[in-house]
Design a protein around this motif. Structure first.
Motif, mmCIF file in Angstrom:
data_model
loop_
_atom_site.group_PDB
_atom_site.id
_atom_site.type_symbol
_atom_site.label_atom_id
_atom_site.label_comp_id
_atom_site.label_asym_id
_atom_site.label_seq_id
_atom_site.Cartn_x
_atom_site.Cartn_y
_atom_site.Cartn_z
ATOM 1 N N VAL A 66 0.857 -1.184 0.000
ATOM 2 C CA VAL A 66 0.000 0.000 0.000
ATOM 3 C C VAL A 66 0.894 1.236 0.000
ATOM 4 C CG1 VAL A 66 -1.719 1.332 1.269
ATOM 5 C CG2 VAL A 66 -1.898 -1.167 1.157
ATOM 6 N N ILE A 67 0.722 2.091 -1.002
ATOM 7 C CA ILE A 67 1.558 3.277 -1.152
ATOM 8 C C ILE A 67 0.701 4.525 -1.045
ATOM 9 C CG2 ILE A 67 3.234 4.466 -2.620
ATOM 10 C CD1 ILE A 67 3.732 1.843 -4.076
ATOM 11 N N ALA A 68 1.168 5.470 -0.257
ATOM 12 C CA ALA A 68 0.540 6.781 -0.147
ATOM 13 C C ALA A 68 1.594 7.840 -0.452
ATOM 14 C CB ALA A 68 -0.048 6.989 1.249
ATOM 15 N N ALA A 69 1.149 9.062 -0.672
ATOM 16 C CA ALA A 69 2.078 10.157 -0.971
ATOM 17 C C ALA A 69 1.662 11.376 -0.169
ATOM 18 C CB ALA A 69 2.074 10.472 -2.465
ATOM 19 N N GLU A 70 2.650 12.167 0.226
ATOM 20 C CA GLU A 70 2.359 13.343 1.040
ATOM 21 C C GLU A 70 3.514 14.327 0.923
ATOM 22 O OE1 GLU A 70 0.382 15.433 2.112
ATOM 23 O OE2 GLU A 70 -0.523 14.440 3.852
ATOM 24 N N THR A 71 3.206 15.602 1.021
ATOM 25 C CA THR A 71 4.232 16.628 1.093
ATOM 26 C C THR A 71 4.805 16.632 2.497
ATOM 27 O OG1 THR A 71 3.128 17.977 -0.582
ATOM 28 C CG2 THR A 71 4.716 19.087 0.843
ATOM 29 N N MET A 72 6.105 16.401 2.618
ATOM 30 C CA MET A 72 6.729 16.263 3.932
ATOM 31 C C MET A 72 7.444 17.524 4.395
ATOM 32 S SD MET A 72 8.159 12.344 3.818
ATOM 33 C CE MET A 72 7.077 10.990 3.367
ATOM 34 N N LEU A 222 -5.119 2.930 -3.443
ATOM 35 C CA LEU A 222 -6.109 3.439 -2.491
ATOM 36 C C LEU A 222 -7.193 4.242 -3.204
ATOM 37 C CD1 LEU A 222 -3.837 4.545 0.497
ATOM 38 C CD2 LEU A 222 -5.454 2.634 0.454
ATOM 39 N N ALA A 223 -6.783 5.103 -4.135
ATOM 40 C CA ALA A 223 -7.766 5.915 -4.854
ATOM 41 C C ALA A 223 -8.727 5.031 -5.645
ATOM 42 C CB ALA A 223 -7.054 6.901 -5.784
ATOM 43 N N ASP A 224 -8.202 4.024 -6.340
ATOM 44 C CA ASP A 224 -9.062 3.126 -7.115
ATOM 45 C C ASP A 224 -10.018 2.358 -6.208
ATOM 46 O OD1 ASP A 224 -7.780 3.934 -9.405
ATOM 47 O OD2 ASP A 224 -6.505 2.153 -9.573
ATOM 48 N N ASP A 250 -6.587 15.669 4.439
ATOM 49 C CA ASP A 250 -5.434 14.787 4.655
ATOM 50 C C ASP A 250 -5.645 13.432 3.986
ATOM 51 O OD1 ASP A 250 -4.115 16.725 6.160
ATOM 52 O OD2 ASP A 250 -5.104 16.085 8.008
ATOM 53 N N ALA A 251 -6.842 12.888 4.088
ATOM 54 C CA ALA A 251 -7.135 11.596 3.466
ATOM 55 C C ALA A 251 -7.034 11.698 1.944
ATOM 56 C CB ALA A 251 -8.527 11.122 3.870
ATOM 57 N N GLU A 252 -7.532 12.796 1.380
ATOM 58 C CA GLU A 252 -7.437 12.997 -0.068
ATOM 59 C C GLU A 252 -5.988 13.091 -0.516
ATOM 60 O OE1 GLU A 252 -11.685 15.439 -0.364
ATOM 61 O OE2 GLU A 252 -9.763 16.502 -0.304
ATOM 62 N N SER A 253 -5.174 13.785 0.264
ATOM 63 C CA SER A 253 -3.770 13.943 -0.085
ATOM 64 C C SER A 253 -3.043 12.605 -0.030
ATOM 65 C CB SER A 253 -3.104 14.945 0.863
ATOM 66 O OG SER A 253 -1.728 15.083 0.590
ATOM 67 N N LEU A 254 -3.205 11.861 1.041
ATOM 68 C CA LEU A 254 -2.504 10.593 1.205
ATOM 69 C C LEU A 254 -2.914 9.569 0.157
ATOM 70 C CD1 LEU A 254 -2.675 10.309 5.089
ATOM 71 C CD2 LEU A 254 -0.568 10.442 3.754
ATOM 72 N N LEU A 257 -6.257 11.501 -4.056
ATOM 73 C CA LEU A 257 -7.585 11.781 -4.583
ATOM 74 C C LEU A 257 -7.696 13.271 -4.872
ATOM 75 C CD1 LEU A 257 -9.616 9.620 -2.061
ATOM 76 C CD2 LEU A 257 -9.595 9.260 -4.541
ATOM 77 N N PRO A 258 -8.548 13.669 -5.804
ATOM 78 C CA PRO A 258 -8.712 15.099 -6.101
ATOM 79 C C PRO A 258 -9.190 15.866 -4.871
ATOM 80 C CG PRO A 258 -9.764 13.736 -7.784
ATOM 81 C CD PRO A 258 -9.394 12.817 -6.654
ATOM 82 N N SER A 259 -8.743 17.090 -4.751
ATOM 83 C CA SER A 259 -9.193 17.929 -3.639
ATOM 84 C C SER A 259 -10.707 18.077 -3.680
ATOM 85 C CB SER A 259 -8.532 19.306 -3.738
ATOM 86 O OG SER A 259 -8.971 20.141 -2.693
ATOM 87 N N GLY A 260 -11.358 17.886 -2.540
ATOM 88 C CA GLY A 260 -12.810 17.979 -2.463
ATOM 89 C C GLY A 260 -13.531 16.693 -2.804
ATOM 90 N N TRP A 261 -12.788 15.606 -2.997
ATOM 91 C CA TRP A 261 -13.403 14.339 -3.408
ATOM 92 C C TRP A 261 -14.455 13.870 -2.413
ATOM 93 C CZ3 TRP A 261 -13.661 9.306 -1.498
ATOM 94 C CH2 TRP A 261 -14.005 8.298 -2.411
ATOM 95 N N PHE A 262 -14.193 14.000 -1.127
ATOM 96 C CA PHE A 262 -15.134 13.498 -0.124
ATOM 97 C C PHE A 262 -16.418 14.317 -0.069
ATOM 98 C CE2 PHE A 262 -11.407 11.287 1.587
ATOM 99 C CZ PHE A 262 -11.959 10.048 1.885
ATOM 100 N N SER A 263 -16.391 15.549 -0.535
ATOM 101 C CA SER A 263 -17.581 16.382 -0.485
ATOM 102 C C SER A 263 -18.445 16.237 -1.737
ATOM 103 C CB SER A 263 -17.183 17.862 -0.325
ATOM 104 O OG SER A 263 -16.413 18.298 -1.439
#
Length: 285
Positions: A66-72, A222-224, A250-254, A257-263
């Motif tokens: 499982v791979i995630a990405a984030e600005t560190m 994760l996005a798929d 934070d969940a969208e970033s990790l 997913l596009p910004s605002g995806w959960f809304s």
């Protein structure tokens, strides 16, 4: 639950298929030739032979990582990796800071090296043997991305131009290639230093050829999975978010997913046209 636990609660993630090292005595007993052999075994398990791996992230995800990405927000940290012993699944977090396609390839391979070589190390080992552990992961990444036999067969020009040409095929930075050639004793210290001086003189430290052309790879598992489980007949995105220990941003970033995806609401169902062949005499004009 974390991102992966929630994803696996609602859907099946790929089975974990990771080669384990065979050296007796743990990481301190690993020789360079052992690391070369283990990297070769990973390639064999993946069925990629000796050809370039140009899509490392999806290859790792298909292996159950499982791979995630984030600005560190630091240039000192390129990635993190760990095994979740409860689920028996490895995780990787990649930095989005100042990245390029080739840099991400190598960072992902480096973290894969930790996953393969360093599972179960104690905190004391990680501190006391930090330099050794990092060096081993670096050598694994080099061996995985540039298998010695095939890469050296294609190495016909030890100039920066020659390495640039090989970068276009192997998707490995010129800098990493110079270090690999030094590791394989194809370049001595003086020759490597000369290449690095030319590298700096051309401004490659600020950006190599192709870095502004190749699109940065992003993890997609994760996005798929989240898109699939919130599709028609699935759970709502708000229900999914309620099960996550993160805020929406934070969940969208990790999960990339596009910004605002959960809304957003679940996408509309689109009626597809039927383009199957019609009976004779009833086709389109």
């Amino acid at each position: 639950m974390d991102l992966a636990e929630v994803a696996e609660h609602y859907a099946y993630l790929p089975d974990v298929r990771i080669t384990r090292p065979f050296a007796v005595g743990g990481h301190r007993a690993l020789r360079d030739e052992d690391i070369e052999d283990i990297a070769g075994q990973v390639r064999s398990d993946w069925g990629v032979g000796l050809k370039p791996i140009v899509d490392l992230l999806p290859q790792m995800e298909r292996s159950g990582i499982v791979i995630a990405a984030e600005t560190m927000e630091t240039v000192k940290l390129d990635g993190l990796s760990a095994w979740d012993e409860r689920s028996g699944r490895p995780f990787v977090l990649l930095a989005n800071d100042k990245q390029s396609y080739a840099r991400r390839q190598f960072d992902a391979a480096h973290e894969l090296g930790h996953i393969v070589l360093h599972r179960g190390l104690s905190e004391e080992d990680l501190v006391s043997d930090f330099d050794m552990i990092e060096d081993q992961a670096h050598k694994f990444a080099s061996a995985l991305l540039l298998p010695a036999v095939q890469y050296c067969l294609e190495l016909t020009d030890l100039s920066l131009w020659g390495l640039e040409r090989l970068k276009s095929r192997w998707r490995v930075s010129i800098k990493a290639q110079i270090m690999r050639l030094r590791q394989l004793n194809i370049l001595d210290r003086e020759a490597a230093t000369k290449l690095f001086k030319g590298y700096s003189a051309r401004g490659y430290a600020r950006g190599e050829p192709y870095d502004d052309v190749w699109k940065l790879q992003q993890p997609s598992l994760l996005a798929d999975t989240f898109n699939a489980i919130t599709g028609e007949g699935g759970i709502s995105r708000q229900e999914l978010l309620a099960n996550l220990p993160f805020k929406a941003h934070d969940a969208e970033s990790l999960a990339v997913l596009p910004s605002g995806w959960f809304s957003r609401s679940t996408g509309h169902v689109v009626q597809l046209r039927d383009f199957r062949p019609r009976e004779p005499g009833h086709g389109r004009p």
